[in-house]
Design a protein around this motif. Structure first.
Motif, mmCIF file in Angstrom:
data_model
loop_
_atom_site.group_PDB
_atom_site.id
_atom_site.type_symbol
_atom_site.label_atom_id
_atom_site.label_comp_id
_atom_site.label_asym_id
_atom_site.label_seq_id
_atom_site.Cartn_x
_atom_site.Cartn_y
_atom_site.Cartn_z
ATOM 1 N N ARG A 126 0.839 -1.223 0.000
ATOM 2 C CA ARG A 126 0.000 0.000 0.000
ATOM 3 C C ARG A 126 0.865 1.260 0.000
ATOM 4 N N LEU A 127 1.899 1.265 0.837
ATOM 5 C CA LEU A 127 2.784 2.432 0.882
ATOM 6 C C LEU A 127 3.504 2.592 -0.456
ATOM 7 N N GLY A 128 3.998 1.477 -0.982
ATOM 8 C CA GLY A 128 4.725 1.520 -2.256
ATOM 9 C C GLY A 128 3.862 2.073 -3.384
ATOM 10 N N ALA A 129 2.592 1.646 -3.414
ATOM 11 C CA ALA A 129 1.676 2.127 -4.458
ATOM 12 C C ALA A 129 1.448 3.627 -4.346
ATOM 13 N N ALA A 130 1.644 4.174 -3.148
ATOM 14 C CA ALA A 130 1.482 5.616 -2.941
ATOM 15 C C ALA A 130 2.818 6.352 -3.071
ATOM 16 N N GLY A 131 3.861 5.622 -3.472
ATOM 17 C CA GLY A 131 5.171 6.245 -3.662
ATOM 18 C C GLY A 131 5.970 6.404 -2.383
ATOM 19 N N VAL A 132 5.576 5.673 -1.323
ATOM 20 C CA VAL A 132 6.309 5.756 -0.052
ATOM 21 C C VAL A 132 7.195 4.520 0.076
ATOM 22 N N GLU A 133 8.491 4.742 0.130
ATOM 23 C CA GLU A 133 9.429 3.622 0.280
ATOM 24 C C GLU A 133 9.362 3.076 1.702
ATOM 25 N N SER A 134 9.503 1.771 1.831
ATOM 26 C CA SER A 134 9.565 1.193 3.174
ATOM 27 C C SER A 134 10.649 0.127 3.191
ATOM 28 N N GLU A 135 11.086 -0.165 4.406
ATOM 29 C CA GLU A 135 12.178 -1.125 4.574
ATOM 30 C C GLU A 135 11.744 -2.175 5.593
ATOM 31 N N ARG A 136 11.734 -3.433 5.162
ATOM 32 C CA ARG A 136 11.294 -4.509 6.049
ATOM 33 C C ARG A 136 12.499 -5.060 6.804
ATOM 34 N N ASP A 137 12.332 -5.204 8.118
ATOM 35 C CA ASP A 137 13.371 -5.818 8.931
ATOM 36 C C ASP A 137 12.681 -6.810 9.858
ATOM 37 N N GLY A 138 12.558 -8.050 9.391
ATOM 38 C CA GLY A 138 11.880 -9.071 10.191
ATOM 39 C C GLY A 138 10.434 -8.702 10.431
#
Ligand code: ZN
Length: 302
Positions: free
Chosen positions: A96-108
């Protein structure tokens, strides 16, 4: 006597319309109060929370229109973390964030991202018995929705003094090398700190203060407790939706202790929270002058 975890977190935005789009539109929180700064009624104080406007879920913003970006430093909270129920919620949010152009970083079991003004936010899968504090949003299933605050993370220049104050004065419990928990009968939250000496800059995208939740009848006693532990608390201030005291903890982070209640339904019906401008009683007579000068906001629930 125990504080019931985080009551609210208050931050600064230079872009109130964008702020509504992000926190209500994208993250799916409910805009539960559209009010003004009690010291300057020409700018907003916006409150986002769960459907009921519960303490423990309330993210608030002072609007400083066009404020320059700030930078978190010693004596400031630099990250706000919400709970989500399960790892698949993190998949949902990354998409959802990616589709809105917001980068996110998954850590576990954690997902880290920033709001449009650079404020560091995080979602964490946390096992807890605390009631989930969820808002309704047509695009966000309740199973993956934000569930209220897990923690705030701060930069501390005097971590030993801070720990002593939190543990001895505010009855937080040490649960890790740099992490303490505030837990009452209903809820709890974590306060984590990293050692840092560099000063920050208060500005857009930074946290102004964190408030801890007190039952109404213990509020005065908490003021006394803070005083005895060496802090310099303000008198009790009536914020209408709750009562507040403020003081800095030893590393300089601005703390508030706010009462659980009377709550956001004190001046408008619970099913119409945040739809109309709420003014403190002493500004109500200025409504006709204030409404035209406030920044127009999008309707988060058209
Ligand atoms: Zn506050």
């Amino acid at each position: 006597m125990r504080l019931e975890g985080i009551h609210h977190v208050t931050c600064i935005t230079g872009d109130a319309p964008g702020n509504v789009e992000f926190y209500a539109g994208l993250l799916g929180l409910r805009l539960v109060k559209k009010s003004v700064n009690q010291d300057d009624p020409t700018v907003y104080h916006l409150f986002y929370a769960d459907e009921q406007g519960s303490a423990g879920s309330d993210m608030t913003f002072f609007e400083y229109p066009g404020a320059r970006p700030g930078r978190a430093g010693a004596g400031m909270v630099y990250r706000v973390t919400w709970r989500v129920a399960a790892p698949d919620a993190l998949d949902f949010w990354a998409e959802r964030l990616g589709a809105a152009g917001v980068e996110s970083e998954r850590d576990g079991d954690r997902l880290l991202f920033r709001d449009p003004e650079g404020l560091e936010l995080e979602l964490a899968v946390v096992a807890t018995n605390d009631a989930p504090l969820i808002a309704d949003h047509p695009e966000i299933p309740a199973a993956v929705a934000l569930q209220g605050f897990d923690s705030v993370h701060a930069y501390a220049a005097e971590p030993d003094a801070s720990r002593e104050f939190l543990e001895g004065g505010l009855d937080f419990r040490v649960v890790g090398p740099d992490t303490l928990e505030s837990r009452g009968e209903e809820r709890g939250s974590l306060y984590s700190y990293d050692r840092a000496d560099a000063r920050g800059i208060q500005g857009a995208g930074t946290v102004h203060h964190v408030a801890w939740a007190s039952p109404m009848d213990e509020h005065e006693a908490w003021r006394q407790r803070a005083l005895e532990a060496g802090a310099n608390p303000t008198p009790v201030i009536d914020r209408f939706y709750f009562r507040s005291i403020y003081f800095r903890e030893p590393s300089g982070v601005l703390f508030e202790i706010a009462t659980i209640g009377p709550g956001f339904a004190v001046d408008e019906p619970a099913d119409h929270l945040g739809e109309r401008l709420s003014l403190p009683p002493n500004y109500e007579h200025l409504r006709e002058q204030l409404e035209p000068v406030l920044t127009p906001l999008p309707n988060p629930r058209p």
